[in-house]
Design a protein around this motif. Structure first.
Motif, PDB file in Angstrom:
ATOM      1  N   ALA A  18       8.210  30.867  16.402  1.00  0.00           N
ATOM      2  CA  ALA A  18       8.121  32.288  16.062  1.00  0.00           C
ATOM      3  C   ALA A  18       8.871  33.151  17.067  1.00  0.00           C
ATOM      4  O   ALA A  18       9.516  34.140  16.702  1.00  0.00           O
ATOM      5  CB  ALA A  18       6.656  32.715  15.980  1.00  0.00           C
ATOM      6  N   GLY A  22      12.090  35.399  16.240  1.00  0.00           N
ATOM      7  CA  GLY A  22      11.962  36.823  16.525  1.00  0.00           C
ATOM      8  C   GLY A  22      13.079  37.334  17.410  1.00  0.00           C
ATOM      9  O   GLY A  22      13.651  38.404  17.158  1.00  0.00           O
ATOM     10  N   GLU A 211       3.390  34.618  14.795  1.00  0.00           N
ATOM     11  CA  GLU A 211       4.229  35.807  14.901  1.00  0.00           C
ATOM     12  C   GLU A 211       3.533  36.919  15.689  1.00  0.00           C
ATOM     13  O   GLU A 211       4.202  37.744  16.341  1.00  0.00           O
ATOM     14  CB  GLU A 211       4.601  36.317  13.507  1.00  0.00           C
ATOM     15  N   ALA A 214       4.082  36.039  19.187  1.00  0.00           N
ATOM     16  CA  ALA A 214       5.504  36.246  19.472  1.00  0.00           C
ATOM     17  C   ALA A 214       5.813  37.724  19.721  1.00  0.00           C
ATOM     18  O   ALA A 214       6.672  38.057  20.548  1.00  0.00           O
ATOM     19  CB  ALA A 214       6.360  35.725  18.320  1.00  0.00           C
ATOM     20  N   ASP A 215       5.119  38.620  19.031  1.00  0.00           N
ATOM     21  CA  ASP A 215       5.350  40.049  19.236  1.00  0.00           C
ATOM     22  C   ASP A 215       5.081  40.449  20.688  1.00  0.00           C
ATOM     23  O   ASP A 215       5.800  41.276  21.261  1.00  0.00           O
ATOM     24  CB  ASP A 215       4.450  40.872  18.307  1.00  0.00           C
TER      25      ASP A 215
END
Length: 243
Positions: A18, A22, A211, A214-215
């Motif tokens: 992810a 990203g 995700e 991952a942010d």
């Protein structure tokens, strides 16, 4: 991040995948590094700008070879994200020295090896940089059945804070993201009763998506975190609220 070169370990699956996707979607040129080269190659086909390379983070020679290949073929790394990890739940008293060596070798020393191999190039370039180490909330508050893993991840946190102090003079930020239970292949392999208990304990009553973790990594890797270093951010749905 169109001018950045990012190296992400553990990029073949889970959180590492992810993160690699990203970063690539922000315009960074990404090296998806993993022991599973086939998996990393599959990730590279999903978004342009990802180069798959093999690495065994527990092997210093493999890490040194990766750093040399990236420097020669791609350029100076600006962003290093250490996501590679491994564990198997079980009672501490049932653990073996070989198991402990593997857990520490991948989860702690793997990040030490990567930082040692890539930071000299960042320092020499004189352009600053970002290091994001992925630990675990097990390293902040402990976790039954994961004692050695928790110790290794606690080591990552302490190492990162010390490294942040040393690297500040070079304008290199070092921060840590601590995921809680996340919907990854590693979590799926754990004991069913443990998985169910963890989900019940999370205030949001669900696992994190890769995700979502991952942010947090992308924030630390970006200029939005240019004045943030030595910090630890939990992404756990409220499971842990460590001070």
């Amino acid at each position: 991040m169109t001018d950045r070169i990012a190296v992400v370990t553990g990029a073949a699956s889970g959180i590492g995948r992810a993160v690699a996707l990203g970063l690539a979607r922000t315009g960074a040129r990404v090296v998806a590094a993993d022991l599973d080269l086939d998996g990393a190659t599959a990730v590279s086909r999903e978004v342009d700008g990802i180069t798959p390379l093999a690495v065994d983070v527990a092997d210093p020679d493999s890490v040194t070879a990766l750093a040399g290949q990236v420097a020669t073929d791609i350029g100076t790394t600006n962003v290093l994200v250490n996501c590679a990890g491994w564990d198997r739940t079980g009672k501490f008293l049932d653990s073996t020295p070989d198991f402990a060596d593997k857990v520490v070798g991948i989860n702690y020393l793997g990040q030490v090896h990567m930082c040692r191999a890539f930071l000299p190039g960042m320092v020499e370039a004189g352009e600053g940089g970002k290091v994001v180490n992925v630990a675990s909330d097990a390293g902040r508050v402990g976790s039954s059945g994961e004692t050695i893993y928790a110790g290794a991840k606690g080591g990552v946190i302490a190492m990162s804070k010390s490294l942040a102090r040393e690297m500040a003079r070079h304008a290199i930020n070092v921060n840590v993201v601590c995921p809680g239970p996340t919907d990854t292949p590693l979590f799926a392999a754990q004991d069913e009763r443990l998985k169910e208990a963890l989900i019940r304990a999370i205030p949001f009553r669900r696992l994190a998506k890769p995700e979502e973790v991952a942010d947090a990594v992308l924030f630390f890797a970006s200029d939005a975190a240019s004045y943030v270093t030595g910090q630890v951010l939990s992404v756990s749905g409220g499971l842990t609220m460590a001070g």
